[in-house]
Enzyme design. Structure first.
Site, PDB file in Angstrom:
ATOM      1  N   SER A  42      -5.929  -6.498  -0.993  1.00  0.00           N
ATOM      2  CA  SER A  42      -5.943  -4.681  -1.230  1.00  0.00           C
ATOM      3  C   SER A  42      -5.741  -4.807  -2.680  1.00  0.00           C
ATOM      4  O   SER A  42      -4.897  -4.837  -3.451  1.00  0.00           O
ATOM      5  CB  SER A  42      -5.142  -4.472  -0.133  1.00  0.00           C
ATOM      6  OG  SER A  42      -3.770  -3.856  -0.289  1.00  0.00           O
ATOM      7  N   LYS A  43      -6.672  -3.508  -2.913  1.00  0.00           N
ATOM      8  CA  LYS A  43      -6.842  -2.900  -4.054  1.00  0.00           C
ATOM      9  C   LYS A  43      -5.519  -2.634  -4.484  1.00  0.00           C
ATOM     10  O   LYS A  43      -4.225  -2.153  -4.986  1.00  0.00           O
ATOM     11  CB  LYS A  43      -7.571  -1.964  -4.495  1.00  0.00           C
ATOM     12  CG  LYS A  43      -7.580  -1.208  -5.869  1.00  0.00           C
ATOM     13  CD  LYS A  43      -9.004  -1.376  -7.099  1.00  0.00           C
ATOM     14  CE  LYS A  43      -8.931  -1.868  -7.851  1.00  0.00           C
ATOM     15  NZ  LYS A  43      -8.367  -2.241  -8.725  1.00  0.00           N
ATOM     16  N   ARG A  44      -5.006  -1.542  -3.368  1.00  0.00           N
ATOM     17  CA  ARG A  44      -3.803  -0.829  -3.020  1.00  0.00           C
ATOM     18  C   ARG A  44      -2.378  -1.807  -3.053  1.00  0.00           C
ATOM     19  O   ARG A  44      -1.206  -1.135  -4.063  1.00  0.00           O
ATOM     20  CB  ARG A  44      -3.476   0.631  -1.845  1.00  0.00           C
ATOM     21  CG  ARG A  44      -3.666   1.528  -1.904  1.00  0.00           C
ATOM     22  CD  ARG A  44      -3.208   1.957  -1.180  1.00  0.00           C
ATOM     23  NE  ARG A  44      -4.286   1.623   0.465  1.00  0.00           N
ATOM     24  CZ  ARG A  44      -3.935   1.809   1.385  1.00  0.00           C
ATOM     25  NH1 ARG A  44      -2.606   1.754   1.895  1.00  0.00           N
ATOM     26  NH2 ARG A  44      -4.475   0.967   2.063  1.00  0.00           N
TER      27      ARG A  44
END
Ligand code: GLU
Length: 491
Positions: A262-264
């Site tokens: 996940s980019k987050r």
């Protein structure tokens, strides 16, 4: 609702007799590794079957303006050589290819579905808040069994409503997925999901079915997070009497055994990987193998080879773990396999981060790096000594293997300076021969001459290239200047 002729005309536009796949990204502004993989598999299935690869932009849920984000999609697809045959920018027989531009269709089809008895208007107040949650208890919904007359009358009177899918309470629904096989669910576990919201706009779950049908999509390739919605999609197709496409749900790409990438959480997107010095082709090759296995041992594939051998049956049910070390390995293999010219082109911007002086030829420096570079971002630090001789310690001249120490280095450098000054040509051959000749005259190994020359020229122990190449690139004047600096340090 439009008349039946309009629906017939829509049907007539649908291409038949070819494999048609679509990549349907939402414009987020970057390309997830998992999305890139979906795009790649979708592309490969189309190309492998001489079919069409379609790009559809799914922007209905986007609150903000997404034009830039759509450009990111075009740019990434082009960079990755995933050329689409139809899409917003190139057009095609079933345009438009942007969901917001298809808005008028969805309501018509929801009404068509109502007329077939598979959808209904829901006037309940609570409907709006629950429309996306999937928690709606249809057992309580008086609208579900409302007569068509009453429903029409209330709608005509201006009452607000959503349109819900009418899912039978009894029985089961079985659908087939190419990866997961047959899956059967009890219908009473499925909610009467909202198809059209109060504002007249479709939910994603409705729009994608309408679009996939109207675009003649034969293989729906997407992430397995949509698997749980697939039975409802199936019931929609059946409600309309439409052919059901082949589903290809791909398991997620994980950062480790328990978490999705996940980019987050800081995992890299495609753009991040490129900025970190990975080559597009290496990324594509690696991503192809994230959840798909070719039959043999081969790991390095050109796009054409992937097109030739890709088959859906090789896609794995289990999640794939993204392994940056493995990608590094692919990257170094790709770098090594490049032509020197191509490598120089991709390396130059990284070389120029530290080597600003144009008199040092980037292509010449690149040739020192090609066999030793795994990731392009390693380059600037490796070649920083060209522009400026670093501060270094005379200890560097002491080197066991070449039997060098401060005294021997001083002697070598003092003898080497006049020889270099007198060289008729400043090229690899003469540099090498003159150093070998001195070693011979001094009755020492070549390394005992070359070590101090290289340290003096570079001011660091680890360099790409040896004394010959570094001196050649620095040029005679700068090499001699640096050798004299060393002589001073050692004296
Ligand atoms: N827009 C959806 C996404 O980006 C696509 C899902 C699908 O391919 O059906 O996740």
């Amino acid at each position: 609702m439009k008349d039946l002729k309009w629906f017939e005309e829509m049907e007539q536009r649908i291409p038949h007799g070819e494999v048609r796949t679509r990549f349907a990204p939402s414009p987020t502004g970057y390309m997830h590794v998992g999305n890139l993989r979906t795009a790649l598999y979708t592309y490969l299935i189309a190309r492998h079957n001489q079919g069409k690869f379609i790009l559809r932009i799914e922007d209905t849920d986007q609150g903000r303006l997404v034009e830039d984000a759509v450009d990111v999609i075009y740019k990434t697809m082009a960079q990755c050589h995933l050329e689409h045959d139809e899409g917003p920018d190139v057009g095609g027989p079933v345009a438009p290819y942007i969901q917001t531009e298809r808005r008028p269709y969805y309501k018509e089809y929801a009404e068509l579905l109502m007329s077939k008895g598979h959808a209904y208007r829901c006037f309940c107040e609570k409907a709006e808040s629950e429309e996306d949650s999937g928690e709606f208890d249809r057992g309580d919904d008086p609208c579900r069994c409302m007569s068509m007359e009453e429903s029409d009358r209330r709608a005509a009177a201006g009452e607000e409503y959503v349109i819900r899918q009418l899912i039978p309470h009894e029985g089961t629904t079985t659908f087939h997925d190419e990866i997961f096989g047959d899956i059967t669910v009890d219908n009473d576990t499925l909610d009467d999901q909202v198809l059209i919201k109060r504002d007249g706009l479709p939910t994603y779950n409705f729009a994608n079915v309408i679009d996939d049908h109207l675009m003649g999509i034969t293989h729906v390739v997407r992430g397995s997070e949509y698997l749980s919605s697939a039975p409802k999609y199936d019931l929609l197709y059946k409600g309309f009497g439409w052919e059901i496409p082949k589903y290809v749900h791909c398991s997620p790409v994980m950062r480790d055994a328990h978490n999705k990438m996940s980019k987050r959480h800081g995992d890299p997107s495609y753009e991040d990987l490129i900025a970190q010095g990975y080559l597009t082709d290496a990324v594509i090759n690696y991503v192809a193998l994230l959840g798909w296995s070719p039959r043999g041992e081969q790991e390095i594939f050109t796009m054409q080879e992937l097109v030739d051998i890709f088959d859906i049956s090789g896609i794995s049910k289990s999640p794939a773990i993204f392994d940056i070390e493995k990608l590094r390995y692919f990257n170094s293999e790709y770098i090594r396999a490049m032509s020197p010219e191509d490598f120089a082109k991709v390396a130059e911007p990284f070389i120029r981060q530290t080597v600003k002086n144009e008199k040092y030829d980037a292509a010449a420096i690149a040739s020192l790096l090609q066999q030793r570079t795994e990731v392009l971002t390693e380059i600037p630090e490796k070649v920083d000594f060209f522009d400026e001789l670093p501060e270094y310690d005379v200890e560097l001249f002491t080197h066991k293997k070449s039997k060098s120490d401060s005294a021997s280095s001083l002697e070598v450098l003092k003898k080497m300076v006049p020889i270099f000054e007198a060289l008729p040509q400043w090229d690899d051959e003469q540099l090498l021969e003159s150093m070998k000749k001195l070693a011979e005259d001094m009755e020492v190994k070549n390394a005992k001459v070359m070590w101090p020359v290289r340290i003096a020229a570079a001011g660091k122990a680890v360099t790409p290239g040896g004394a010959v190449e570094i001196c050649r690139i620095l040029g005679r004047e700068e090499t001699l200047r640096r050798m004299n600096v060393a002589i001073e340090k050692l004296s």
